[in-house]
Design a protein around this motif. Structure first.
Motif, PDB file in Angstrom:
ATOM      1  N   THR A 156      12.654   1.042 -10.231  1.00 11.89           N
ATOM      2  CA  THR A 156      11.948   1.661  -9.098  1.00 11.89           C
ATOM      3  C   THR A 156      12.023   3.180  -9.211  1.00 11.89           C
ATOM      4  N   LYS A 157      11.426   3.828  -8.216  1.00 13.76           N
ATOM      5  CA  LYS A 157      11.603   5.271  -8.100  1.00 13.76           C
ATOM      6  C   LYS A 157      13.020   5.561  -7.610  1.00 13.76           C
ATOM      7  N   ARG A 158      13.432   6.805  -7.821  1.00 12.17           N
ATOM      8  CA  ARG A 158      14.788   7.157  -7.428  1.00 12.17           C
ATOM      9  C   ARG A 158      14.899   7.418  -5.928  1.00 12.17           C
ATOM     10  N   ILE A 159      16.125   7.403  -5.459  1.00 16.57           N
ATOM     11  CA  ILE A 159      16.424   7.481  -4.029  1.00 16.57           C
ATOM     12  C   ILE A 159      17.062   8.819  -3.692  1.00 16.57           C
ATOM     13  N   GLY A 160      16.667   9.371  -2.537  1.00 15.95           N
ATOM     14  CA  GLY A 160      17.429  10.490  -1.980  1.00 15.95           C
ATOM     15  C   GLY A 160      17.130  11.837  -2.595  1.00 15.95           C
ATOM     16  N   ILE A 161      15.994  11.976  -3.285  1.00 19.21           N
ATOM     17  CA  ILE A 161      15.656  13.256  -3.891  1.00 19.21           C
ATOM     18  C   ILE A 161      14.316  13.734  -3.332  1.00 19.21           C
ATOM     19  N   THR A 162      14.054  15.028  -3.444  1.00 21.60           N
ATOM     20  CA  THR A 162      12.784  15.552  -2.947  1.00 21.60           C
ATOM     21  C   THR A 162      11.852  15.929  -4.086  1.00 21.60           C
ATOM     22  N   GLU A 163      12.429  16.358  -5.203  1.00 24.57           N
ATOM     23  CA  GLU A 163      11.607  16.714  -6.358  1.00 24.57           C
ATOM     24  C   GLU A 163      11.650  15.595  -7.382  1.00 24.57           C
TER      25      GLU A 163
ATOM     26  N   ASP B 143      18.555  -9.151  -7.527  1.00 20.95           N
ATOM     27  CA  ASP B 143      19.212 -10.075  -6.604  1.00 20.95           C
ATOM     28  C   ASP B 143      20.717  -9.878  -6.478  1.00 20.95           C
ATOM     29  N   ASN B 144      21.227  -8.778  -6.980  1.00 18.15           N
ATOM     30  CA  ASN B 144      22.656  -8.526  -6.803  1.00 18.15           C
ATOM     31  C   ASN B 144      22.877  -7.872  -5.444  1.00 18.15           C
ATOM     32  N   PRO B 145      23.801  -8.401  -4.642  1.00 14.84           N
ATOM     33  CA  PRO B 145      24.015  -7.853  -3.294  1.00 14.84           C
ATOM     34  C   PRO B 145      24.727  -6.500  -3.284  1.00 14.84           C
ATOM     35  N   PHE B 146      25.342  -6.103  -4.393  1.00 14.92           N
ATOM     36  CA  PHE B 146      26.084  -4.845  -4.437  1.00 14.92           C
ATOM     37  C   PHE B 146      25.182  -3.713  -4.930  1.00 14.92           C
ATOM     38  N   VAL B 147      24.081  -3.505  -4.234  1.00 15.59           N
ATOM     39  CA  VAL B 147      23.090  -2.510  -4.613  1.00 15.59           C
ATOM     40  C   VAL B 147      22.700  -1.759  -3.352  1.00 15.59           C
ATOM     41  N   THR B 148      22.377  -0.466  -3.488  1.00 10.87           N
ATOM     42  CA  THR B 148      21.944   0.302  -2.324  1.00 10.87           C
ATOM     43  C   THR B 148      20.790  -0.403  -1.613  1.00 10.87           C
ATOM     44  N   LYS B 149      20.899  -0.509  -0.300  1.00 11.74           N
ATOM     45  CA  LYS B 149      19.792  -1.076   0.465  1.00 11.74           C
ATOM     46  C   LYS B 149      18.729  -0.009   0.636  1.00 11.74           C
TER      47      LYS B 149
END
Length: 206
Positions: A171-178, A190-196
């Motif tokens: 996917t695209k990355r999380i939490g960045i503006t540029e 399907d791994n539950p230990f992943v950022t929601k």
DNA sequence: TATTCGATGTGCT
DNA sequence: GCACATCGAATAC
């Protein structure tokens, strides 16, 4: 403790996206004295100095990012938002300025110690499903800046004890503006230990 | 359940 | 000064 062996330097001396994907399923080994904490990597992001405005190494070498320009396999820890640390591994050759951000992992050994470092949590998934949470659980801070993750030290990455099959979601990355449109985030399906995150539903390749 | 927002310190302009 | 590769509590619905 000898059941874990660091991945060799050459693992990291490759294309950052390749290393990001191949780090999934590997195990972070954190040793402190006789204690050991291990966690299986479930989520990573690639940051590539050359063309990536989101990377700390996009502009130039500074005191904070200089290790990114060193050889692959070194540890880059940075402090963010006044409270938190994030754990990265440098990739590629000296001078390139690339790194992989380890965003999440699945606790394996030492979960009691992790709970102690994290404080109150409601459920086990919250232990390590985020870059700053992971650092808290593994007691990672800037003291580990520049450590060599291809050597048997206080923190390194190992092959898992047993290999499990999984699919990788991009996917695209999380939490960045540029640079937000680069498909540089990878996680185990399907791994539950992943950022929601809503991006989990907007996957780019299967 | 989804979205907003404050806390917080360091590095860079 | 201000932006920041975040978290978690509070708010809105």
């Amino acid at each position: 403790m000898n059941k874990y062996k660091p991945l060799p330097r050459k693992f990291y001396l490759r294309d950052t996206v390749t290393v990001s994907k191949e780090l999934l399923g590997k195990v972070i080994v954190r040793t402190a004295g006789s204690k050991i904490i291990t966690a299986r990597i479930t989520e990573t992001e690639a940051y590539i100095g050359e063309h990536d405005p989101a990377s700390h190494s996009y502009k130039k070498i500074t005191e904070r990012n200089k290790v990114m320009y060193d050889k692959g396999g070194l540890v880059y820890v940075y402090f963010i938002y006044g409270n938190y640390n994030c754990f990265n591994i440098v990739t590629g050759k000296k001078g390139e300025g690339n790194a992989v951000l380890i965003r999440a992992a699945e606790p394996q050994e030492g979960t009691e110690a992790m709970k102690k470092f994290r404080g109150k949590i409601k459920n086990i998934h919250e232990l390590t499903n985020g870059p700053a949470k992971l650092c808290m659980a593994l007691n990672i801070d800037r003291k580990l800046y520049g450590e060599d993750a291809s050597k048997n030290g206080s923190v390194f990455i190992s092959e898992p004890l047993k290999n499990e099959k999984f699919e990788i979601v991009t996917t695209k990355r999380i939490g960045i503006t540029e640079g937000r449109d680069f498909p540089y985030r990878f996680f185990i399906k399907d791994n539950p230990f992943v950022t929601k995150h809503k991006f989990n539903r907007e996957k780019i390749y299967n």
